[in-house]
Write a protein that holds these residues in place. Structure first.
Motif, PDB file in Angstrom:
ATOM      1  N   VAL A 262       0.835  -1.205   0.000  1.00 61.92           N
ATOM      2  CA  VAL A 262       0.000   0.000   0.000  1.00 61.92           C
ATOM      3  C   VAL A 262       0.870   1.254   0.000  1.00 61.92           C
ATOM      4  N   ALA A 263       1.938   1.256   0.804  1.00 63.30           N
ATOM      5  CA  ALA A 263       2.822   2.427   0.872  1.00 63.30           C
ATOM      6  C   ALA A 263       3.476   2.707  -0.482  1.00 63.30           C
ATOM      7  N   ILE A 264       3.957   1.655  -1.143  1.00 65.12           N
ATOM      8  CA  ILE A 264       4.636   1.831  -2.428  1.00 65.12           C
ATOM      9  C   ILE A 264       3.631   2.154  -3.531  1.00 65.12           C
ATOM     10  N   GLY A 265       2.515   1.418  -3.551  1.00 61.54           N
ATOM     11  CA  GLY A 265       1.530   1.634  -4.598  1.00 61.54           C
ATOM     12  C   GLY A 265       0.916   3.018  -4.573  1.00 61.54           C
ATOM     13  N   LEU A 266       0.637   3.543  -3.373  1.00 60.18           N
ATOM     14  CA  LEU A 266       0.033   4.875  -3.242  1.00 60.18           C
ATOM     15  C   LEU A 266       1.066   5.972  -3.041  1.00 60.18           C
ATOM     16  N   ASP A 267       2.332   5.574  -2.816  1.00 60.36           N
ATOM     17  CA  ASP A 267       3.406   6.522  -2.527  1.00 60.36           C
ATOM     18  C   ASP A 267       3.023   7.404  -1.336  1.00 60.36           C
ATOM     19  N   ARG A 268       2.586   6.758  -0.265  1.00 57.66           N
ATOM     20  CA  ARG A 268       2.173   7.435   0.949  1.00 57.66           C
ATOM     21  C   ARG A 268       2.748   6.705   2.160  1.00 57.66           C
ATOM     22  N   VAL A 269       2.971   7.445   3.240  1.00 61.25           N
ATOM     23  CA  VAL A 269       3.301   6.804   4.507  1.00 61.25           C
ATOM     24  C   VAL A 269       2.047   6.102   5.012  1.00 61.25           C
ATOM     25  N   VAL A 270       2.176   4.850   5.365  1.00 63.86           N
ATOM     26  CA  VAL A 270       1.019   4.045   5.756  1.00 63.86           C
ATOM     27  C   VAL A 270       1.165   3.617   7.211  1.00 63.86           C
ATOM     28  N   SER A 271       0.124   3.890   7.986  1.00 68.71           N
ATOM     29  CA  SER A 271       0.042   3.410   9.369  1.00 68.71           C
ATOM     30  C   SER A 271      -0.712   2.086   9.364  1.00 68.71           C
ATOM     31  N   LEU A 272      -0.120   1.067   9.977  1.00 72.04           N
ATOM     32  CA  LEU A 272      -0.714  -0.279   9.932  1.00 72.04           C
ATOM     33  C   LEU A 272      -1.135  -0.719  11.322  1.00 72.04           C
ATOM     34  N   GLU A 273      -2.325  -1.296  11.396  1.00 74.21           N
ATOM     35  CA  GLU A 273      -2.866  -1.800  12.655  1.00 74.21           C
ATOM     36  C   GLU A 273      -3.466  -3.186  12.424  1.00 74.21           C
ATOM     37  N   VAL A 274      -3.212  -4.101  13.338  1.00 76.55           N
ATOM     38  CA  VAL A 274      -3.755  -5.463  13.255  1.00 76.55           C
ATOM     39  C   VAL A 274      -4.655  -5.693  14.457  1.00 76.55           C
ATOM     40  N   THR A 275      -5.900  -6.107  14.199  1.00 75.43           N
ATOM     41  CA  THR A 275      -6.865  -6.357  15.267  1.00 75.43           C
ATOM     42  C   THR A 275      -7.522  -7.716  15.055  1.00 75.43           C
ATOM     43  N   ASP A 276      -8.265  -8.144  16.072  1.00 78.28           N
ATOM     44  CA  ASP A 276      -8.983  -9.412  15.985  1.00 78.28           C
ATOM     45  C   ASP A 276     -10.054  -9.334  14.901  1.00 78.28           C
ATOM     46  N   GLY A 277     -10.229 -10.424  14.163  1.00 76.56           N
ATOM     47  CA  GLY A 277     -11.151 -10.415  13.033  1.00 76.56           C
ATOM     48  C   GLY A 277     -12.577 -10.775  13.361  1.00 76.56           C
ATOM     49  N   GLY A 278     -12.883 -11.066  14.614  1.00 77.51           N
ATOM     50  CA  GLY A 278     -14.249 -11.397  14.980  1.00 77.51           C
ATOM     51  C   GLY A 278     -14.664 -12.767  14.473  1.00 77.51           C
ATOM     52  N   SER A 279     -15.931 -12.896  14.087  1.00 76.82           N
ATOM     53  CA  SER A 279     -16.471 -14.199  13.686  1.00 76.82           C
ATOM     54  C   SER A 279     -16.183 -14.533  12.232  1.00 76.82           C
ATOM     55  N   ARG A 280     -15.927 -13.527  11.396  1.00 76.62           N
ATOM     56  CA  ARG A 280     -15.757 -13.786   9.954  1.00 76.62           C
ATOM     57  C   ARG A 280     -14.313 -14.093   9.595  1.00 76.62           C
ATOM     58  N   TYR A 281     -13.365 -13.439  10.263  1.00 74.15           N
ATOM     59  CA  TYR A 281     -11.956 -13.605   9.926  1.00 74.15           C
ATOM     60  C   TYR A 281     -11.146 -13.864  11.197  1.00 74.15           C
ATOM     61  N   ASP A 282      -9.921 -14.282  10.987  1.00 70.69           N
ATOM     62  CA  ASP A 282      -9.012 -14.435  12.128  1.00 70.69           C
ATOM     63  C   ASP A 282      -8.435 -13.080  12.537  1.00 70.69           C
ATOM     64  N   TRP A 283      -8.068 -12.278  11.527  1.00 78.24           N
ATOM     65  CA  TRP A 283      -7.419 -10.988  11.784  1.00 78.24           C
ATOM     66  C   TRP A 283      -7.902  -9.952  10.787  1.00 78.24           C
ATOM     67  N   LEU A 284      -7.829  -8.690  11.204  1.00 84.05           N
ATOM     68  CA  LEU A 284      -8.072  -7.552  10.324  1.00 84.05           C
ATOM     69  C   LEU A 284      -6.802  -6.714  10.277  1.00 84.05           C
ATOM     70  N   VAL A 285      -6.255  -6.536   9.072  1.00 90.28           N
ATOM     71  CA  VAL A 285      -5.075  -5.706   8.871  1.00 90.28           C
ATOM     72  C   VAL A 285      -5.539  -4.412   8.211  1.00 90.28           C
ATOM     73  N   THR A 286      -5.400  -3.303   8.922  1.00 91.51           N
ATOM     74  CA  THR A 286      -5.893  -2.016   8.434  1.00 91.51           C
ATOM     75  C   THR A 286      -4.729  -1.096   8.107  1.00 91.51           C
ATOM     76  N   CYS A 287      -4.716  -0.614   6.867  1.00 94.36           N
ATOM     77  CA  CYS A 287      -3.704   0.341   6.396  1.00 94.36           C
ATOM     78  C   CYS A 287      -4.372   1.697   6.219  1.00 94.36           C
ATOM     79  N   ARG A 288      -3.800   2.722   6.844  1.00 94.16           N
ATOM     80  CA  ARG A 288      -4.341   4.070   6.744  1.00 94.16           C
ATOM     81  C   ARG A 288      -3.292   5.027   6.210  1.00 94.16           C
ATOM     82  N   TRP A 289      -3.757   6.009   5.444  1.00 91.54           N
ATOM     83  CA  TRP A 289      -2.863   7.029   4.913  1.00 91.54           C
ATOM     84  C   TRP A 289      -3.563   8.385   4.943  1.00 91.54           C
ATOM     85  N   ASP A 290      -2.786   9.448   4.818  1.00 91.45           N
ATOM     86  CA  ASP A 290      -3.307  10.805   4.880  1.00 91.45           C
ATOM     87  C   ASP A 290      -3.854  11.164   3.508  1.00 91.45           C
ATOM     88  N   VAL A 291      -5.177  11.327   3.409  1.00 92.23           N
ATOM     89  CA  VAL A 291      -5.796  11.636   2.109  1.00 92.23           C
ATOM     90  C   VAL A 291      -5.525  13.061   1.676  1.00 92.23           C
TER      91      VAL A 291
END
Length: 294
Positions: A262-291
């Motif tokens: 995501v950082a390379i493709g968008l050429d943005r600094v990306v903040s990454l967070e990993v949380t529990d995925g609940g009942s549908r997934y094991d994990w949620l990996v969230t990438c955020r950038w400054d729009v």
């Protein structure tokens, strides 16, 4: 009409608006339910496809074993062609062993790789804890001729982003922390070299490319479902059946690959967070950038 008498037109307008709003809510609920069903069906089909591939390889291995045994028995019975039949038996058994090791999933190799990564993750976590670093993970694109990324683990909140070429220990004010070569960097380089099309800079298409890379090319997970919010500057990947265990560890290969991508493709600094995925997934990996970043 007196002041006490009801305004029929006003009541009718309110009733119409209520009905229209209810219809809109009902359609929105239907669309959301349909999207959830499609996502669940997509997940089921991916798992079914992976299992079918494994079954095909196992059936092929069994057939090779059968061929080898038949040839060996025939070699014992027929002396004139014994050399040829024994050679055929050896070939069949060797092919069975080779096919077993080539089964998608690579269970032995994955277990070894997971153990190696666990040692690295424990070491990095111990270093980060000793230095008092934050749990924030920032993937910073470089300006190299061949774009890559670095992982910045800051000491303080709202840090200044250091040069990707600095580090590994950065002691400058407002930029203190670690700048590391991410585990996903080489994975992303290999992924980019094998793309049949150019890496896209559109978040939706980029997320799909990266998800396919994790599942189909590297087989690091059975399921990776992206959800993109362009206006909010966010991509969330639902992860199931990680080959390398818990994804919430420091610079996990799946999270690292997605963060770098995501950082390379968008050429943005990306903040990454990993949380529990609940009942549908094991994990949620969230990438955020400054729009608002230009």
């Amino acid at each position: 009409m007196s002041a006490d008498e009801p305004n029929v037109e006003h009541i009718e307008a309110e009733t119409t608006n209520t009905v229209t709003w209810s219809d809109d809510e009902r359609r929105a609920d239907q669309y959301e339910a349909r999207a959830e069903r499609l996502a669940e069906e997509n997940r089921r089909l991916r798992i079914q496809y992976a299992n079918a591939r494994r079954a095909d390889f196992r059936r092929a291995a069994i057939l090779f074993v059968g061929l080898g045994l038949v040839a060996a028995i025939a070699g014992i019975a027929f002396e004139n062609t014994r050399d040829v039949l024994f050679a055929l038996a050896g070939t069949g058994l060797f092919a069975a062993v080779l096919t077993s090791y080539l089964v998608p999933g690579q269970f032995v190799a994955a277990e070894i790789g997971e153990r190696v990564y666990t040692s690295l993750a424990d070491t990095l976590a111990a270093v980060a804890a000793e230095l008092g670093l934050r749990e924030e993970r920032l993937y910073v694109p470089t300006d190299d001729e061949t774009p890559s990324a670095r992982l910045f683990v800051p000491l303080e909140a709202d840090p200044e982003i250091p040069s990707p070429r600095s580090g590994p220990v950065v002691t400058e004010d407002d930029s203190r922390g670690l700048v590391l070569q991410p585990t996903g960097g080489e994975l992303f380089r290999e992924f980019r070299n094998t793309l049949s099309e150019d890496l896209t800079g559109a978040p939706e298409q980029l997320a799909s490319q990266l998800a396919a890379g994790v599942v189909e090319q590297f087989e690091l997970a059975a399921v990776v479902d992206p959800e993109v919010d362009v206006d909010g500057g966010r991509i969330t990947f639902g992860i199931a059946d990680s080959t390398f265990g818990d994804v919430d560890r420091l610079d996990h290969p799946i999270a690292s690959f997605l963060g770098c991508g995501v950082a390379i493709g968008l050429d943005r600094v990306v903040s990454l967070e990993v949380t529990d995925g609940g009942s549908r997934y094991d994990w949620l990996v969230t990438c955020r950038w400054d729009v608002e970043e230009s």
